[in-house]
Design an enzyme around this catalytic site. Structure first.
Site, mmCIF file in Angstrom:
data_model
loop_
_atom_site.group_PDB
_atom_site.id
_atom_site.type_symbol
_atom_site.label_atom_id
_atom_site.label_comp_id
_atom_site.label_asym_id
_atom_site.label_seq_id
_atom_site.Cartn_x
_atom_site.Cartn_y
_atom_site.Cartn_z
ATOM 1 N N PRO A 96 0.854 -1.192 0.000
ATOM 2 C CG PRO A 96 -0.090 -1.131 2.126
ATOM 3 C CD PRO A 96 0.736 -1.968 1.214
ATOM 4 C CG HIS A 97 1.796 3.003 -3.196
ATOM 5 N ND1 HIS A 97 1.520 1.700 -3.560
ATOM 6 C CD2 HIS A 97 1.467 3.758 -4.262
ATOM 7 C CE1 HIS A 97 1.063 1.667 -4.793
ATOM 8 N NE2 HIS A 97 1.000 2.897 -5.240
#
Length: 154
Positions: free
Chosen positions: A65-66
């Site tokens: 996730p980013h």
């Protein structure tokens, strides 16, 4: 860019107990918020906004996730090894047990992409994944992650 540039010891957590993707993302945001001195809700909103575009579960039990956040001065990461794999809407439909959150400044372009590429390479290295899954302490995980680039360069 090395993984050691993205992580501090407190950003690596072993044996995390969560039961849903949202709970996991909340735990990642809380850890990042604590390390950055930022509001975890703001971090979580940015992560969820990116997840709405498509899952960051790559397959093979891993996810990256980013998000980009105003107020950050450099790219930073939080790594969590889950006690029990969970559904993350991954591309291969398999549950996730290793998660590397990347947060970048809003204006970060190439730096953000380099960090994503570095973590993606890590998650394609089957020997390293086995070591990450076999480690039971946050300190051991941090040492493994921080030395990853140096191991490959040697």
């Amino acid at each position: 860019m090395e993984l050691a540039d993205l992580l501090v010891p407190g950003a690596v957590v072993a044996g995390v107990k969560v039961t849903s993707k949202k709970q996991l993302l909340g735990s990642l945001a809380a850890q990042a918020g604590k390390l950055l001195g930022m509001d975890e809700r703001r971090i979580l909103e940015a992560i969820l906004e990116r997840e709405r575009l498509g899952s960051t579960g790559l397959g093979g039990g891993v996810a990256i996730p980013h998000a980009k956040l105003a107020g950050l001065t450099s790219v930073m990461g939080v790594f969590m090894q889950l006690e029990t794999p969970l559904d993350f809407d991954s591309l291969d439909g398999k549950p996730v047990d290793l998660v590397f959150l990347l947060l970048a400044p809003e204006e970060a372009g190439a730096e953000h992409l380099k960090a994503l590429a570095r973590v993606s390479r890590l998650f394609r290295d089957q020997a390293t994944l086995a070591k990450l899954r076999g480690s039971s302490s946050s300190d051991a995980l941090y040492a493994l992650l921080a030395s990853y680039g140096q191991q490959k360069a040697a």
